[in-house]
Each structure stands twice: as structure tokens, then as C-alpha cells.
Scaffold this active site. Structure first.
Site: not given
Ligand code: BES
Ligand code: ZN
Ligand code: ZN
Length: 495
Positions: A269, A276, A287, A348, A350
């Protein structure tokens, strides 16, 4: 790791170490501990008396060449207060012993359970602790430490329980080995774990375990109109896959429930166009942890044979930026027909789960559990202590939480009230893939999935902060934890 019941008296077994545990404020040294004490001419009681052994939880004392005992070493692990003691503590004690002793080169150990913990469930917990603690992340190291405990004898258990005891030991083995199987997958870097490779690993496992398997490739995914998954996958050169695994009981009852296990498997991811920051981005190889969790659970389910059918659906893709990648503001049409405004391409998980849970329902699943490394928000709420557990109806979630409790996995019920649904309303589509920015990120993410679950009984496990730990624990190596597998398997067996 070989595990067998020890039939010889524990004091005379030849081993690198004999392990047992001592409670806090244990002033009367009696029973099995008393036997060790008298073999050692009262040395144990004097160590307790002079405060060398406190019995504080997981505090250890290692004695070399203990008098009167055939083993080379005696490891005493603190067990805390006896009134609070549980199978979960026993699991940690067994794990702590393995990690201490393997670092000292022990190959054969004997674990001595005490009078209060002679039953099958205690034996299962010990076996789970032993095997999970033996896991190392050294696959890509040229110089392996080669520190493996080869054999563990289990002493002190009630052998008169016969089959019940051996079945519990076997169940512990299956579950912990499945946990380690998942941890191995999670550990793989993303260049060695693409959606296609994950599908191949699932195929090999299914063949060995005797599960049905079907891999949906990009053509089939397009035919099925999984628009939310395709939206995420279109930025990557690596094609997506959906892994479908099936377990059927021997005599399936007509009308019986069908449990669907849906796992997020984003093999890397980057965030996509909503990219990111570089710091810690390497961690995003894990992920796919939710998908690996479901593969581990299916591996155990195949061996332990619950009475109900179980279907796993694991959507897998990379999330990459690129010339073909979806962009913030794009609208995707999910398999269900719902339209989604993609506000943030980093939300992504969800999206792929939307098509995953919907497809699971299409395949006939009457009950759902999903697991996903879904949100950073769950770490803000629960740190790396609890898995965030969402679900509807509440009774179904509560039943699942019983399994979490029984298997010693910390999970906490999280809210999914209708107010959170309001936060994912879109101006131009049915829903949007992020909340309105007023917090509650784990709950809005859960509501997004619920949009595709509808009224099907459903549990959603946000394992973003618990699937991987940056610091090792006395009973578990750092890295992938394999969390949630024990609960899911227990739940399937009880369903
Ligand atoms: N894979 C990430 C969530 C994650 C964060 C997993 C840290 C493990 C460690 C997910 O896809 C994500 O990026 N979520 C975002 C959502 C936001 C953009 C609404 C998040 O949590 O920042
Ligand atoms: Zn993710
Ligand atoms: Zn993500």
C-alpha cells in the site's frame, strides 16, 4: 518442533531444561513444585524465602545443573497472582520459556504443568504458546541463528484424560502452526508477495489441507464487475486476484449457516495517488495481513473440521500510483451497483472489501467476518493492545467476542452508530470512501464496509495496529503476530 506427552517422572528426564512456573506470594512449596524442592534439598523454598524468586508475571530465574534433577537447567517463570491466573497466562509462560531457552541453544525441553492446570484446555494453551514462540523472521538472512527447540515433553498433565488430552494438544498444534503459516506470508516483502504469488501460496496450502480453491484472475474480476477492486488495482502493473477457499463439512445440514471469511490482502500500500510519506512505508508490505489471517484460519479449519461450511474470499492487489491509477474524485461502481466517490486513494482497503463482502454474500455466506489492516485511527484508539471489533447485530459481535476471550486475544467492541454513516455521504455518488474529517476514522471505515454487508450478521476486525508489532514480547518475536486466527477458528468450531 516435536511435542509429546512425557511419561517418565519429570525429575529423571534427560533434557536441556525443565520449565515450570511459580506464583506470586507462593509461600507453601508443595505438590509437584514440592517434589522439585525436595529433589533439590529445599533449595527452591530458600530461593522463595530470600526473595530470589518473586513469582511476578513472566519474571524468570534460570538455575544451572539443578541438584537432583536430570535436566541441565531449571527455568522458573513467574506466574503472577494465582486468583487471576488464566490459560492466556499459561500460553505466555510457555512462550517466554521457549524464547529464553532457544536463545541459550536448548534443543530439548520439558514443560511441567502444575496441579491447577492439568486439563486439556491448559495443554492446548501451552502448546500454542510453545509453537508461536518458536517463530523467527530469518528467512532472508544468510547466517541463520539455527536456534530451534526441537522437542518439548509435556509433563504434569492428566494422562487419564486420554483422547481428550491428545485432541487438545493436536488442536493447539494446528492452530499455532496455522498462525505461523500466516506470519510467514505477512513477513514476505512485496517483491516476493504479489497478488499472484499469494494466490499460488493459497493454492499450495489448499491442496495440502484438502480445501476447495478457485482463483479469480483479472478477466473474471472484470466479468463480475468488481469495480471497487479494479479501481484500486488499475494503478499497478501486477494484476489483482480474488482467492476463494471452501471448506465443506462431511454431512452438511441443509439450511445450516455458511460462514464467510473476508480478508484484505493489499500486498503493498503506497497510498496510490494520495501517496504515503516515505517514513515507515516499508511496513505497508503487511497490508495483506487480513488476507493472510483468513488463509491461516482456513488452514486450521480444514484440519479441525467444524460442522458448518466456511468460505474465504480474499481480494488481493497492490495500491500503486501511476499513469493509470485512480485519482481523488474518481467515481467507481462497486459490484453491488453502489457508486463510490474516491476521496482518498489511500483508503483502498475498504474499497476491495466492498467487493469482497458482497461477493461472499453472492456465494451464499449467511454470516461474515472480515479482517483488515484498515485504519491508522484504530491505533489512536486502542494502540497495539486490542483489535478493534465492530459488528452488527450486537449479539453476533458479542458471540464473537466470547471466542476472543476464550482464546486470549484482546479485542474491544467499537461503535458503529448511524451517525458514522452520515459522515460517508457523498455530494455526487452514493457514498464516499473517507469520513468527513471529524475523527472516528475506524468507525466510518467500518460503516463503509457495512454498506455492502447490509443486514448479514457481520464482524469486522481492524487489525492495523495488532497484526504487526515493532517490539518483541517475552513470549513472541517482533514482526507479524498472527492475531485473530485463534478467535476465528474457535468461533467457527462453536458455530
Ligand atoms: N493500510 C492502511 C492502514 C494502516 C495504517 C495499516 C498503519 C497499518 C498501519 C490503510 O489503507 C490506510 O492507508 N488508511 C488510511 C485511511 C484514510 C486515508 C482515510 C489511514 O488510516 O490513514
Ligand atoms: Zn491499506
Ligand atoms: Zn491505504
Amino acid at each position: 518442533m516435536q511435542i509429546q506427552l512425557e511419561t517418565q517422572p519429570f525429575a529423571s528426564v534427560q533434557a536441556d531444561a525443565l520449565v515450570t512456573y511459580v506464583f506470586d506470594k507462593e509461600n507453601k512449596i508443595e505438590g509437584l513444585l514440592g517434589e522439585i524442592d525436595s529433589a533439590m534439598n529445599g533449595r527452591l523454598s530458600s530461593l522463595v524465602a530470600n526473595g530470589e524468586i518473586t513469582g511476578k508475571m513472566l519474571e524468570t530465574l534460570l538455575l544451572h545443573f539443578p541438584e537432583g534433577i536430570a535436566a541441565q537447567k531449571l527455568l522458573l517463570v513467574g506466574a503472577g497472582k494465582p486468583d487471576k491466573f488464566s490459560a492466556s497466562d499459561l500460553r505466555k509462560i510457555a512462550g517466554t520459556a521457549v524464547r529464553q531457552l532457544k536463545s541459550r541453544g536448548a534443543k530439548k525441553i520439558v514443560f511441567l504443568a502444575r496441579e491447577g492446570e492439568r486439563d486439556p484446555s491448559a495443554a492446548q494453551a501451552v502448546v500454542e504458546g510453545l509453537i508461536a514462540a518458536d517463530f523467527e523472521s530469518d528467512k532472508y538472512r544468510s547466517e541463520k541463528k539455527n536456534r530451534e527447540i526441537q522437542s518439548v515433553g509435556l509433563a504434569g498433565f492428566d494422562a487419564s484424560l486420554g483422547v481428550d488430552l491428545t485432541a487438545a494438544i493436536n488442536q493447539g498444534k494446528v492452530i499455532a502452526e496455522s498462525q505461523n503459516f500466516a506470519r510467514d506470508l505477512i513477513n514476505e516483502p512485496s517483491n516476493k508477495m504479489t497478488p499472484r504469488i499469494l494466490a499460488a501460496r493459497a493454492e499450495a496450502m489448499a491442496k495440502e489441507a484438502g480445501l476447495g480453491i478457485e482463483i479469480l484472475d483479472e478477466r473474471r474480476i472484470a466479468e463480475l464487475k468488481m469495480g471497487a477492486l479494479i479501481g484500486v488495482a488499475q494503478g499497478s502493473v501486477e494484476p489483482p486476484r480474488v482467492i476463494v477457499l471452501r471448506y465443506e463439512p462431511v454431512n452438511p445440514k441443509p439450511g445450516a449457516p455458511v460462514l464467510g471469511l473476508v480478508g484484505k490482502a493489499v500486498t503493498f500500500d503506497t497510498g496510490g495517488i494520495s501517496i504515503k510519506p516515505a517514513n515507515n512505508m516499508e511496513k505497508m508490505k503487511y497490508d495483506m495481513g487480513g488476507g493472510a489471517t483468513m488463509l491461516g484460519a482456513m488452514r486450521a479449519i480444514a484440519a479441525l473440521k467444524p460442522a458448518i461450511s466456511v468460505i474465504a474470499v480474499i481480494p488481493s492487489t497492490e495500491n500503486m500510483p501511476g499513469g493509470r491509477a485512480q485519482k481523488p474524485g474518481d467515481v467507481q461502481v462497486a459490484m453491488s451497483g453502489k457508486t463510490i466517490e474516491v476521496i482518498n486513494t489511500d483508503a483502498e482497503g475498504r474499497l476491495i472489501l466492498a467487493d469482497g463482502v458482497f461477493y461472499a454474500r453472492k456465494l451464499g455466506c449467511t454470516h461474515l467476518i472480515d479482517a483488515a489492516t484498515l485504519t491508522g485511527a484504530i491505533e489512536v484508539a486502542l494502540s497495539n493492545v486490542h483489535v478493534g471489533a465492530f459488528g452488527t447485530p450486537r449479539e453476533y459481535l458479542d458471540e464473537f467476542l466470547q471466542s476472543a476471550k476464550a482464546t486470549g486475544e484482546k479485542m474491544w467492541p467499537m461503535p458503529i452508530d448511524d451517525e458514522y454513516q452520515q459522515m460517508i455521504k457523498s455530494d455526487i455518488a452514493d457514498i464516499r470512501n473517507t469520513g468527513s474529517g471529524k475523527g472516528g476514522g475506524a468507525s466510518t471505515a467500518a460503516w463503509f464496509i457495512k454498506e455492502f454487508v447490509d443486514d448479514t450478521p457481520w464482524v469486522h476486525l481492524d487489525i492495523a495496529s495488532t497484526c504487526w508489532v515493532d517490539e518483541g514480547r517475552p513470549w513472541l518475536a517482533k514482526g507479524p503476530t498472527g492475531v485473530a486466527i485463534r478467535s476465528i477458528v474457535d468461533f467457527a468450531l462453536k458455530m
